[in-house]
Design a protein around this motif. Sequence first.
Motif, mmCIF file in Angstrom:
data_model
loop_
_atom_site.group_PDB
_atom_site.id
_atom_site.type_symbol
_atom_site.label_atom_id
_atom_site.label_comp_id
_atom_site.label_asym_id
_atom_site.label_seq_id
_atom_site.Cartn_x
_atom_site.Cartn_y
_atom_site.Cartn_z
ATOM 1 N N GLU A 1 0.808 -1.213 0.166
ATOM 2 C CA GLU A 1 -0.027 0.021 -0.171
ATOM 3 C C GLU A 1 0.857 1.312 -0.109
ATOM 4 O OE1 GLU A 1 -3.179 0.111 -0.432
ATOM 5 O OE2 GLU A 1 -3.854 -1.815 -0.230
ATOM 6 N N ASP B 1 -6.811 1.100 -8.347
ATOM 7 C CA ASP B 1 -6.810 0.447 -7.048
ATOM 8 C C ASP B 1 -5.436 -0.605 -7.126
ATOM 9 O OD1 ASP B 1 -9.074 1.560 -6.100
ATOM 10 O OD2 ASP B 1 -10.254 0.387 -7.297
ATOM 11 N N THR C 1 1.819 6.927 -1.116
ATOM 12 C CA THR C 1 0.709 5.895 -0.907
ATOM 13 C C THR C 1 0.024 5.239 -2.172
ATOM 14 O OG1 THR C 1 -0.011 7.065 1.164
ATOM 15 C CG2 THR C 1 -1.514 5.453 0.181
ATOM 16 N N ALA D 1 -2.567 4.273 -3.185
ATOM 17 C CA ALA D 1 -3.922 4.857 -3.684
ATOM 18 C C ALA D 1 -3.964 6.113 -4.199
ATOM 19 C CB ALA D 1 -4.948 4.824 -2.412
ATOM 20 N N ARG D 2 -2.890 6.957 -4.000
ATOM 21 C CA ARG D 2 -2.852 8.133 -4.524
ATOM 22 C C ARG D 2 -1.701 8.254 -5.636
ATOM 23 N NH1 ARG D 2 1.370 12.253 -3.682
ATOM 24 N NH2 ARG D 2 2.446 10.857 -2.112
#
Length: 330
Positions: free
Chosen positions: A231, A254, A246, A248-249
């Motif tokens: 992650e 995903d 991160t 997700a950023r």
Amino acid sequence: MTHATTGAALRSRADLAGLTAASGNLDLFQVRDGGHWLVAVDGHDVHAARISPDPGAVFTHRHQWQLPYQGRVYVTPLAGDRIAVSSGDGVALHAADGAPVWTVSHEPWPDEATGGACAVDPRGGRLLAVTHGGATGQERKEELVSLDLATGAVLSRTALPSWCGSYAFQHVLPGADAVLLNAAQGQDEAYSLVAVPKGDAWELITVGTDDPFTGSSTGPGDFLTMEVDGESLTRHSAGARPVEATAARVLPDDLVFVGRPGFLDGTRILAAAGEDLWAEEARHFVLDAASLEPIAELDYAGAGDPAPLPLGDGTWLTAEGDSVRRWSTG
């Protein structure tokens, strides 16, 4: 998320026997003696190859050994075509012809542990090894042991925070005295430890407990850690605050970080990303090394490899079966 797409040029290609069987081994990719190695352990056969400093070739030196071990071992190459082997119940130095030079025994690793690891210290006179010593009650006995490389004599012992773990060493590039030690324990705990020499003994500095080291360091000694679930990715620099990205950023759709993200060169990082940690196919992204923001996604014939190996000189390796290919951007 908007980023450029760029291709890659195939620079060289070579085969390494045993690579398919060794895929996933903790000792497959090693940083030793200022360079990068692939070490393929396939049953009793060991094939080691040093990556060439010339991007027009894959390997600069190869050697192979046949060893009498059963089960899982961790093998590291040494000068003079010798190797050190961490096995289920000991640590040994072997000559270029495979003959044992010395062996230091320890309590056998339990079945639930992946086992120990070994590496010569950067100055070349000591062999570092993770050994299992059993347990008395709740007392933990896994240790970082420093051995005299010539004789196998024990010089020091340092208690480790991990237990029944999976271990792997990397050197810091280029030639620093510190050694990086990954100590994975269970499914979601992985100590990242920097071993620093203090005379014959070694001091352990904990960098993290759920983010093992990944890839290799830069010339100034910067290094990366990656969270065990993929992650996040973090850059560590001496005297500076760590920079974390991160997934997700910075990654689309995903995705999570997979494989061994590492420094492509001093200003760029190459990171593979997949749907999960066990993805068989991956997308390859070039990140800015300072900010960890994506610069481009690579679109080329090797992009599906879930574990590309960046080499710090602007090139990287991908593998398909026993075939290794070396690439550069553009």
